[in-house]
Design a protein around this motif. Structure first.
Motif, PDB file in Angstrom:
ATOM      1  N   GLY A 190     -10.900 -34.158 -11.815  1.00 17.93           N
ATOM      2  CA  GLY A 190     -10.874 -33.284 -10.800  1.00 17.93           C
ATOM      3  C   GLY A 190      -9.708 -32.909 -10.069  1.00 17.93           C
ATOM      4  N   PRO A 191      -9.562 -31.658  -9.501  1.00 19.28           N
ATOM      5  CA  PRO A 191      -8.191 -31.416  -8.590  1.00 19.28           C
ATOM      6  C   PRO A 191      -8.058 -32.392  -7.540  1.00 19.28           C
ATOM      7  N   GLY A 192      -7.183 -32.884  -7.156  1.00 17.40           N
ATOM      8  CA  GLY A 192      -6.829 -33.955  -6.187  1.00 17.40           C
ATOM      9  C   GLY A 192      -7.539 -33.619  -4.985  1.00 17.40           C
ATOM     10  N   ALA A 193      -7.700 -32.338  -4.399  1.00 18.03           N
ATOM     11  CA  ALA A 193      -8.365 -32.213  -3.231  1.00 18.03           C
ATOM     12  C   ALA A 193     -10.056 -31.940  -3.351  1.00 18.03           C
ATOM     13  N   GLY A 194     -10.274 -31.911  -4.717  1.00 12.70           N
ATOM     14  CA  GLY A 194     -11.898 -31.830  -5.039  1.00 12.70           C
ATOM     15  C   GLY A 194     -12.264 -30.406  -5.431  1.00 12.70           C
ATOM     16  N   TYR A 195     -13.560 -30.330  -5.773  1.00 13.97           N
ATOM     17  CA  TYR A 195     -14.117 -29.063  -5.961  1.00 13.97           C
ATOM     18  C   TYR A 195     -14.040 -28.180  -4.905  1.00 13.97           C
ATOM     19  N   ALA A 196     -13.346 -26.917  -5.274  1.00 13.67           N
ATOM     20  CA  ALA A 196     -13.402 -25.963  -4.145  1.00 13.67           C
ATOM     21  C   ALA A 196     -14.459 -25.632  -3.538  1.00 13.67           C
ATOM     22  N   GLY A 197     -15.456 -25.296  -4.255  1.00 15.54           N
ATOM     23  CA  GLY A 197     -16.797 -24.827  -3.618  1.00 15.54           C
ATOM     24  C   GLY A 197     -17.277 -25.858  -2.507  1.00 15.54           C
ATOM     25  N   LEU A 198     -17.164 -27.022  -2.863  1.00 15.62           N
ATOM     26  CA  LEU A 198     -17.740 -28.159  -1.964  1.00 15.62           C
ATOM     27  C   LEU A 198     -16.741 -28.289  -0.694  1.00 15.62           C
ATOM     28  N   ARG A 199     -15.630 -28.077  -1.017  1.00 22.21           N
ATOM     29  CA  ARG A 199     -14.893 -27.942   0.056  1.00 22.21           C
ATOM     30  C   ARG A 199     -14.891 -27.071   1.258  1.00 22.21           C
ATOM     31  N   GLU A 200     -15.202 -25.724   0.580  1.00 23.29           N
ATOM     32  CA  GLU A 200     -15.708 -24.650   1.288  1.00 23.29           C
ATOM     33  C   GLU A 200     -17.035 -24.782   2.140  1.00 23.29           C
ATOM     34  N   GLN A 201     -17.803 -25.525   1.625  1.00 25.08           N
ATOM     35  CA  GLN A 201     -19.109 -25.614   2.431  1.00 25.08           C
ATOM     36  C   GLN A 201     -19.069 -26.788   3.493  1.00 25.08           C
ATOM     37  N   VAL A 202     -18.218 -27.877   2.948  1.00 25.92           N
ATOM     38  CA  VAL A 202     -17.992 -28.992   3.893  1.00 25.92           C
ATOM     39  C   VAL A 202     -17.374 -28.344   5.232  1.00 25.92           C
ATOM     40  N   ALA A 203     -16.159 -27.546   4.964  1.00 20.32           N
ATOM     41  CA  ALA A 203     -15.358 -26.803   6.067  1.00 20.32           C
ATOM     42  C   ALA A 203     -16.328 -26.146   7.077  1.00 20.32           C
ATOM     43  N   GLU A 204     -17.193 -25.479   6.414  1.00 21.00           N
ATOM     44  CA  GLU A 204     -18.350 -24.537   7.191  1.00 21.00           C
ATOM     45  C   GLU A 204     -19.205 -25.541   7.837  1.00 21.00           C
ATOM     46  N   TYR A 205     -19.568 -26.603   7.164  1.00 22.86           N
ATOM     47  CA  TYR A 205     -20.595 -27.221   7.957  1.00 22.86           C
ATOM     48  C   TYR A 205     -19.916 -27.956   9.169  1.00 22.86           C
ATOM     49  N   LEU A 206     -18.879 -28.477   9.133  1.00 22.59           N
ATOM     50  CA  LEU A 206     -18.102 -29.278  10.074  1.00 22.59           C
ATOM     51  C   LEU A 206     -17.798 -28.325  11.286  1.00 22.59           C
ATOM     52  N   ARG A 207     -17.269 -27.297  10.854  1.00 22.73           N
ATOM     53  CA  ARG A 207     -17.105 -26.161  11.952  1.00 22.73           C
ATOM     54  C   ARG A 207     -18.426 -26.036  12.916  1.00 22.73           C
TER      55      ARG A 207
END
Length: 517
Positions: A190-207
């Motif tokens: 995987g990319p170092g930062a992780g799966y792009a779709g999950l990163r977007e969902q996590v950011a939205e959830y945390l906000r």
């Protein structure tokens, strides 16, 4: 010792039904070497021949340069097929134990290692001071102070959600969708930062849920809290740096810090969270590790004044704050509290969490939110150090969140865990009334049952385990035994409602046997 006859040596040790000729030859050889051991009968004869010749070469019973019988001759002497011997010879040739010389035959290869010169200067090894193992001093300390247990499920294991309540059909449907697509990008590194779709969902959830100020580019997907701390310290710290840690605190935090050469400085907690003293403030650390929204393991919330002071101090002295927000979704007396990161205006807070408490620990997916200026370096660091994978699971989790199942699951589990908390509190009151203090019952997946100072909470946990009950001693979460409070961490999340009272009855019997007077 050198062999007079390879066939005699093998016949003494091969364990198989033998022909009359082989048995006769073996008996004759046995008169010369009657105490020879034979191998286990489980291995096929061809494998036995290979193993016996290999062992004899390593023991120098078959010296380098010795010529072996041809496969045909040895097969006749052993009373077996030529293919059986050929297999053994070919395997030994392939591994370098034998060498074939054209027109001459098969010989034992010279496998003697080169002479290793003595070191000019020998450094003293940092080994286990007990001398009982080859562990380094760091390894010995890590294993000696380990907090992890062999059993991870059952009453009253703290920090474990009810994995039986995961919506398996929904999860399976989403997972199968990705399998059917046969997307190779999900099955490679995987990319170092992780799966792009999950990163977007996590950011939205945390906000929305935790008031975290971040974009998807600042979110890094990790395997959990341990890896998040590990990468933060490796990229932002140096060996010999110090870190303030809450006392008591999660044992895993100290273990990771100590393994990386970071000196842990215990900071006592009170009802407002970390209580920094003047002596501490005069020596700024490199890191401050804290659980401000739900202190682990005692459960208090850091006050607003302490949060502001911590942020101002970190900004002034260039200290990194590592905020662990491990289970704040489960707050039973009101809405989840805002994060410390959401108050940070100087980019000194690194915020981390995990899906292990919400979903299931076996998922091994967590997240780390870093300042925008560090995002690219952290992505590179994770890729370089860990070679992340699990993209397939990350994609499934992203869909699970995008379709609203994640938020629904949290709401469902919050209700269920609140019921179980009340049942456990009722069981405690039924046995002990007001004699025992209960702390940390407003949020999370466990509470702490206080014990008299004279009680040995470690001994109680050992006796409880013998009765089939898993609890953790509060005293082990303190850095030093002196001054540590006595108590038991009781996890209720993974215990079915109908089993809570019965399980606590067993634990109460153990506790009562250990109460003073």
């Amino acid at each position: 010792m050198k062999l007079a006859s390879l066939s005699d040596y093998l016949l003494l040790r091969i364990n198989r039904p033998s022909s009359k000729a082989a048995v006769s030859k073996g008996r004759a050889a046995g008169s010369r070497e009657s105490n020879a051991a034979k191998p286990a009968a489980a291995a096929p004869v061809n494998r036995q021949i290979y193993q016996l010749i290999r062992e004899a070469i390593l023991a120098q019973t078959l010296p380098a340069g010795m010529q072996l019988p041809s496969s045909r001759d040895l097969a006749v002497e052993l009373g077996t097929s030529r293919n059986t011997v050929t297999y053994a010879y070919e395997q030994l040739l392939a591994e370098g134990y034998l060498e074939s010389r054209t027109g001459a035959g098969t010989f034992v290869a010279d496998t003697e290692p080169d002479q290793i010169p003595d070191a000019v200067e020998r450094n003293a090894a940092l080994t286990d001071p007990s001398g009982k193992s080859e562990l380094s001093a760091r390894g010995a300390m890590l294993t000696r102070q380990a907090g992890v247990g062999e059993r991870q499920w059952g009453a009253f294991m703290p920090g474990v959600p009810d994995v039986t309540c995961v919506p398996h059909k929904i999860w399976g449907r989403l997972q199968n969708k990705h399998w059917r697509r046969s997307n190779s990008d999900l099955l490679t590194y995987g990319p170092g930062a992780g799966y792009a779709g999950l990163r977007e969902q996590v950011a939205e959830y945390l906000r929305v849920a935790r008031s975290v100020n971040c974009t998807a580019s600042q979110v890094l997907i990790t395997t959990g809290i341990h890896q998040s701390i590990d990468i933060v310290v490796k990229l932002l710290g140096e060996h010999g740096d110090s870190a303030w840690v809450e006392d008591p605190c999660y044992w895993g935090t100290r273990s990771v810090l100590n393994s990386l050469g970071i000196h842990s400085v215990p900071i006592a907690v009170d009802q407002e969270g970390m209580r920094m003293r003047l002596a501490n403030l005069r020596r700024p650390p490199r890191f401050i590790c804290t659980t401000p929204s739900h202190q682990y393991p005692l459960g208090m919330v850091m006050s607003l004044s302490r949060r502001r002071m911590l942020l101002e101090y970190a900004a002034t002295h260039k200290v990194w704050i590592i905020e662990d927000d491990y289970d704040s979704e489960f707050r039973y007396g009101g809405r989840p509290l805002a994060s410390l990161q959401g108050m940070d205006t100087q980019d000194r807070v690194l915020y981390m969490g995990t899906f292990s408490k919400i979903m299931f620990p076996g998922l091994r997916i967590g997240f780390l939110v870093v300042p925008e200026s560090l995002a690219r370096a952290f992505s590179t660091g994770i890729a370089e150090l860990y070679r992340n994978g699990q993209v397939f699971l990350q994609a499934t989790l992203a869909d699970f969140m995008a379709e609203g199942h994640f938020a629904s699951h949290i709401r469902k589990m919050r209700v269920l865990y609140a019921e179980r908390l009340q049942l456990l509190q009722a069981s405690i009151n039924r046995h002990f009334g007001e004699k025992m203090t209960i702390t940390g019952g407003e949020a999370g997946l466990h509470l702490v049952l206080g014990l008299p100072p004279e009680c040995d909470d470690v001994l109680i946990c050992e006796q409880a385990l013998q009765a089939g009950i898993i609890v953790r001693p509060l005293s082990r979460y303190y850095m030093h035994a002196r001054g540590a409070r006595r108590g038991l961490l009781l996890g209720y999340a993974s215990v079915p409602n109908e089993e809570i009272a019965r399980a606590f009855d067993k634990l109460a019997a153990v506790i009562k046997r250990n109460l003073p007077g």
